[in-house]
Write an enzyme that holds these catalytic residues in place. Structure first.
Site, PDB file in Angstrom:
ATOM      1  N   CYS A  52     -20.587  31.824  -3.769  1.00  0.00           N
ATOM      2  CA  CYS A  52     -22.213  31.474  -3.311  1.00  0.00           C
ATOM      3  C   CYS A  52     -21.164  29.601  -3.993  1.00  0.00           C
ATOM      4  O   CYS A  52     -20.236  29.276  -3.152  1.00  0.00           O
ATOM      5  CB  CYS A  52     -23.143  31.002  -4.205  1.00  0.00           C
ATOM      6  SG  CYS A  52     -24.637  30.500  -3.674  1.00  0.00           S
ATOM      7  N   HIS A  84     -25.024  36.096  -2.144  1.00  0.00           N
ATOM      8  CA  HIS A  84     -24.832  36.453  -2.920  1.00  0.00           C
ATOM      9  C   HIS A  84     -24.664  37.926  -3.190  1.00  0.00           C
ATOM     10  O   HIS A  84     -26.137  38.631  -2.907  1.00  0.00           O
ATOM     11  CB  HIS A  84     -26.281  35.883  -3.885  1.00  0.00           C
ATOM     12  CG  HIS A  84     -25.846  35.477  -4.629  1.00  0.00           C
ATOM     13  ND1 HIS A  84     -25.230  34.450  -5.640  1.00  0.00           N
ATOM     14  CD2 HIS A  84     -26.593  33.762  -3.794  1.00  0.00           C
ATOM     15  CE1 HIS A  84     -25.260  33.162  -5.746  1.00  0.00           C
ATOM     16  NE2 HIS A  84     -25.772  33.198  -4.621  1.00  0.00           N
ATOM     17  N   GLU A 141     -24.167  40.298  -5.393  1.00  0.00           N
ATOM     18  CA  GLU A 141     -24.842  41.004  -6.203  1.00  0.00           C
ATOM     19  C   GLU A 141     -26.302  41.485  -7.250  1.00  0.00           C
ATOM     20  O   GLU A 141     -27.030  41.828  -8.307  1.00  0.00           O
ATOM     21  CB  GLU A 141     -23.963  40.405  -7.963  1.00  0.00           C
ATOM     22  CG  GLU A 141     -24.101  39.310  -7.806  1.00  0.00           C
ATOM     23  CD  GLU A 141     -24.196  37.636  -6.954  1.00  0.00           C
ATOM     24  OE1 GLU A 141     -23.565  37.977  -5.918  1.00  0.00           O
ATOM     25  OE2 GLU A 141     -24.481  36.574  -6.863  1.00  0.00           O
TER      26      GLU A 141
END
Ligand SMILES: *[C@@H]1O[C@H](CO)[C@@H](O)[C@H](O)[C@H]1NC(C)=O
Ligand SMILES: *[C@@H]1O[C@H](CO)[C@@H](O)[C@H](O)[C@H]1NC(C)=O
Ligand SMILES: *[C@@H]1O[C@H](CO)[C@@H](O)[C@H](O)[C@H]1NC(C)=O
Ligand SMILES: *[C@@H]1O[C@H](CO)[C@@H](O)[C@H](O)[C@H]1NC(C)=O
Length: 321
Positions: A137, A247, A249
């Site tokens: 990001c 993202h 994660e």
């Protein structure tokens, strides 16, 4: 200590054998893959009032868990340290991750520190060393800035969306996606498994018009949002440098209720294989700490994450200074 002795022994054996039989050298070398990879994550300035209360800089814990899930340990790269300290850390760790967040690409201390490691990573590669770099990001946006020297981003307002990815022709043979299982690739192309929280993006148009970017990175995936086609995944042609605008994660580790965070089984698999890829890159790096004690003192285990999920979109975060 066992690890250090192990490495020294292997290097010694390689050097010794290579004197007598050069072909043995090339056979022995790949076996020294690092199975204790340690990856740095760059901290960034606390911006929100709530975060400032806990520390002047932070790392969201989801990035730490992401790397840990694939067999790496993490060292926080703190801000405002001396060049000597960053130099020492660079030679101790096996890769670096620039997380998402919200600080200036041009003027933040986060950006200054990230640039130091970016330059060292490229220099290292050019002299036969291996040090992979990952941007997620804002970290991905930062890579476009570090490579081009310009902020070429455009406003797409892609904040809080789960999307599939549009793969380019080049993606199939890419280092990043080459070893993804077919079912995970299938999910990536057909299900909303990637998490997007970015107001800004690098358009395919600006990328293509910029020689520094288009000669450095291969576009692996794009997305279209608000009529702008932007780069969602890229890898450098030559260097081990990787960027994702999405993202990975968040799916397994962030629980804020949002349509932008998919928690489907496919989304979790995408997160794992993405982490597995970057950690496999770090396994190619033979940097190591000078001593077991230095290693122990640098690990993020020296800090405790704070449960911030009641008041912030990050479930847990590590705070510094
Ligand atoms: C870094 O140092 C500057 C100058 O001393 C200071 O203003 C800033 O708050 C520090 N930032 C962090 C995150 O420690
Ligand atoms: C290209 O980059 C400039 C900044 O240099 C930005 O103002 C513009 O919106 C971008 N255009 C597109 C199509 O991305
Ligand atoms: C993929 O590309 C097509 C054609 O440009 C576009 O219509 C579509 O919205 C894109 N899909 C995503 C998920 O961005
Ligand atoms: C965090 O949120 C809880 C309720 O959700 C509230 O009681 C508390 O005061 C908040 N803490 C801060 C530091 O804002």
């Amino acid at each position: 200590m066992a690890r250090l002795l192990g490495w020294r022994w292997k290097l010694g054996a390689c050097a010794f054998l290579s004197l007598f039989c050069p072909s043995v050298f090339s056979f022995v070398l790949p076996r020294s893959e690092n199975d204790r990879p340690i990856i740095g994550i760059v901290a960034q300035e606390s911006i929100s009032k709530i975060f400032k209360r806990f520390g002047s800089s932070y790392i969201a814990a989801s990035y730490v868990k992401f790397l840990e899930s694939a067999g790496a340990r993490v060292v926080p790269i703190r801000l405002n340290r001396s060049d000597e300290e960053y130099e020492k850390i660079f030679h101790s760790i096996n890769g670096i991750l620039y997380p998402g967040g919200a600080v200036s690409l041009e003027t933040s201390e986060f950006s200054r520190v990230a640039k130091i490691f970016y330059n060292k990573a490229l220099e290292a590669y050019d002299s036969g060393d291996y040090f992979p770099v990952w941007g997620t990001c804002m970290g991905h946006e930062l890579l476009t800035f570090l490579t081009s020297g310009e902020n070429l981003l455009t406003w797409t307002n892609t904040n809080g969306f789960s999307l599939p990815l549009n793969f380019t022709q080049g993606a199939k043979g890419s280092r990043m996606f080459k070893h993804f299982p077919d079912d995970v690739l299938q999910a990536l192309t057909s299900e909303p498994v990637t998490s997007h929280f970015h107001f800004w993006s690098l358009s395919v148009q600006n990328f293509t018009e910029n020689k520094k970017l288009s000669s450095f990175y291969k576009i692996l995936t794009t997305n279209v949002h608000n009529d702008i086609e932007f780069i969602s995944t890229m890898e450098a042609y030559k260097y081990p440098v990787y960027g994702v605008q999405w993202h990975p994660e968040k799916s397994p580790f962030e629980w804020k209720i949002s349509p932008g965070i998919p928690h489907s089984q496919s989304a979790i698999k995408v997160a794992f294989f993405t982490a597995d890829f970057f950690v496999s890159e770090a396994r190619k790096s033979s940097h190591r700490f000078f001593s077991k004690e230095d290693e122990t003192n640098a690990l993020i285990y020296n800090f405790n994450p704070v449960f911030t999920g009641k008041n912030h979109s990050f479930e847990q975060a590590y705070f510094f200074d």
